[in-house]
Design a protein around this motif. Structure first.
Motif, PDB file in Angstrom:
ATOM      1  N   TYR A  31       0.815  -1.218   0.000  1.00 38.59           N
ATOM      2  CA  TYR A  31       0.000   0.000   0.000  1.00 38.59           C
ATOM      3  C   TYR A  31       0.849   1.269   0.000  1.00 38.59           C
ATOM      4  O   TYR A  31       0.542   2.222  -0.718  1.00 38.59           O
ATOM      5  CB  TYR A  31      -1.006  -0.003   1.153  1.00 38.59           C
ATOM      6  N   LYS A  35       0.192   1.793  -3.823  1.00 44.56           N
ATOM      7  CA  LYS A  35      -1.058   2.555  -3.730  1.00 44.56           C
ATOM      8  C   LYS A  35      -0.899   3.679  -2.690  1.00 44.56           C
ATOM      9  O   LYS A  35      -1.631   3.724  -1.703  1.00 44.56           O
ATOM     10  CB  LYS A  35      -2.203   1.621  -3.340  1.00 44.56           C
ATOM     11  N   GLU A  38      -4.054   5.751  -1.599  1.00 47.29           N
ATOM     12  CA  GLU A  38      -4.951   5.020  -0.703  1.00 47.29           C
ATOM     13  C   GLU A  38      -4.358   4.933   0.701  1.00 47.29           C
ATOM     14  O   GLU A  38      -5.060   5.091   1.700  1.00 47.29           O
ATOM     15  CB  GLU A  38      -5.207   3.598  -1.230  1.00 47.29           C
ATOM     16  N   TYR A  39      -3.065   4.687   0.769  1.00 43.76           N
ATOM     17  CA  TYR A  39      -2.379   4.597   2.056  1.00 43.76           C
ATOM     18  C   TYR A  39      -2.560   5.895   2.842  1.00 43.76           C
ATOM     19  O   TYR A  39      -2.914   5.884   4.011  1.00 43.76           O
ATOM     20  CB  TYR A  39      -0.892   4.301   1.820  1.00 43.76           C
ATOM     21  N   TYR A  42      -6.177   6.542   4.205  1.00 45.80           N
ATOM     22  CA  TYR A  42      -6.482   5.821   5.436  1.00 45.80           C
ATOM     23  C   TYR A  42      -5.876   6.507   6.661  1.00 45.80           C
ATOM     24  O   TYR A  42      -6.402   6.420   7.755  1.00 45.80           O
ATOM     25  CB  TYR A  42      -5.966   4.390   5.380  1.00 45.80           C
ATOM     26  N   SER A  68       7.804   1.965   2.339  1.00 54.97           N
ATOM     27  CA  SER A  68       7.514   0.679   1.726  1.00 54.97           C
ATOM     28  C   SER A  68       8.754  -0.215   1.758  1.00 54.97           C
ATOM     29  O   SER A  68       8.675  -1.409   2.088  1.00 54.97           O
ATOM     30  CB  SER A  68       7.040   0.890   0.281  1.00 54.97           C
TER      31      SER A  68
END
Length: 165
Positions: A31, A35, A38-39, A42, A68
């Motif tokens: 994520y 992504k 999106e991470y 959240y 990451s």
């Protein structure tokens, strides 16, 4: 390695530290690195969501890619080192380091707690979103498992079978 190998380390510890937690870290790496929008969504409070709609800035993307990479390092270190030995000494040393990292990881949630309230982020689990479950709840679980291992809970048989240097 002791003659009975990994069976000296209780199944709950082996499952959590060799599989469940490394897989969870790989999901975090996915994520954060694949992504990132999106991470960030959240992680953001509702007031920050409008800014995120435009996409992460270059410095933010770089930070997420580095995060990451660190999640991946965490997963590989934990799985590969611990799966290569049944030495309690090695397990304790690595798990101690990861316990320190747990406290650091929880500290990274302080800015969100300053926005939403400390109890909202660190205590009110029934209000958590997926990221808060991963960044707080799962870290609580990992820290509890590490603390239990370091205190020797469930390791009575393993400690009898291994001579510590």
């Amino acid at each position: 390695m002791s003659s009975n190998g990994f069976s000296s380390i209780p199944l709950a510890y082996r499952l959590f530290f060799l599989y469940i937690e490394p897989i969870s870290a790989i999901v975090g790496a996915f994520y954060a690195g694949i992504k990132p929008s999106e991470y960030l969504t959240y992680l953001a409070s509702s007031s920050a969501l409008e800014k995120l709609a435009q996409g992460p800035t270059t410095p933010t993307l770089i930070s997420l890619y580095q995060l990451s990479n660190l999640y991946l390092l965490f997963a590989l270190n934990e799985h590969l080192v611990l799966s290569s030995t049944a030495s309690l000494r090695t397990w304790r040393r690595l798990l101690f380091c990861l316990l320190i990292a747990d406290f650091g990881h929880l500290a990274t949630m302080v800015p969100l707690a300053q926005e939403k309230g400390f109890a909202e982020v660190f205590l009110y689990f029934w209000k958590w979103n997926a990221m808060e479950w991963g960044s707080v709840g799962f870290v609580y679980a990992g820290a509890t498992m590490r603390s239990s291992f370091l205190r020797g809970i469930g390791l009575e048989d393993a400690q009898k079978g291994e001579k510590e240097d």
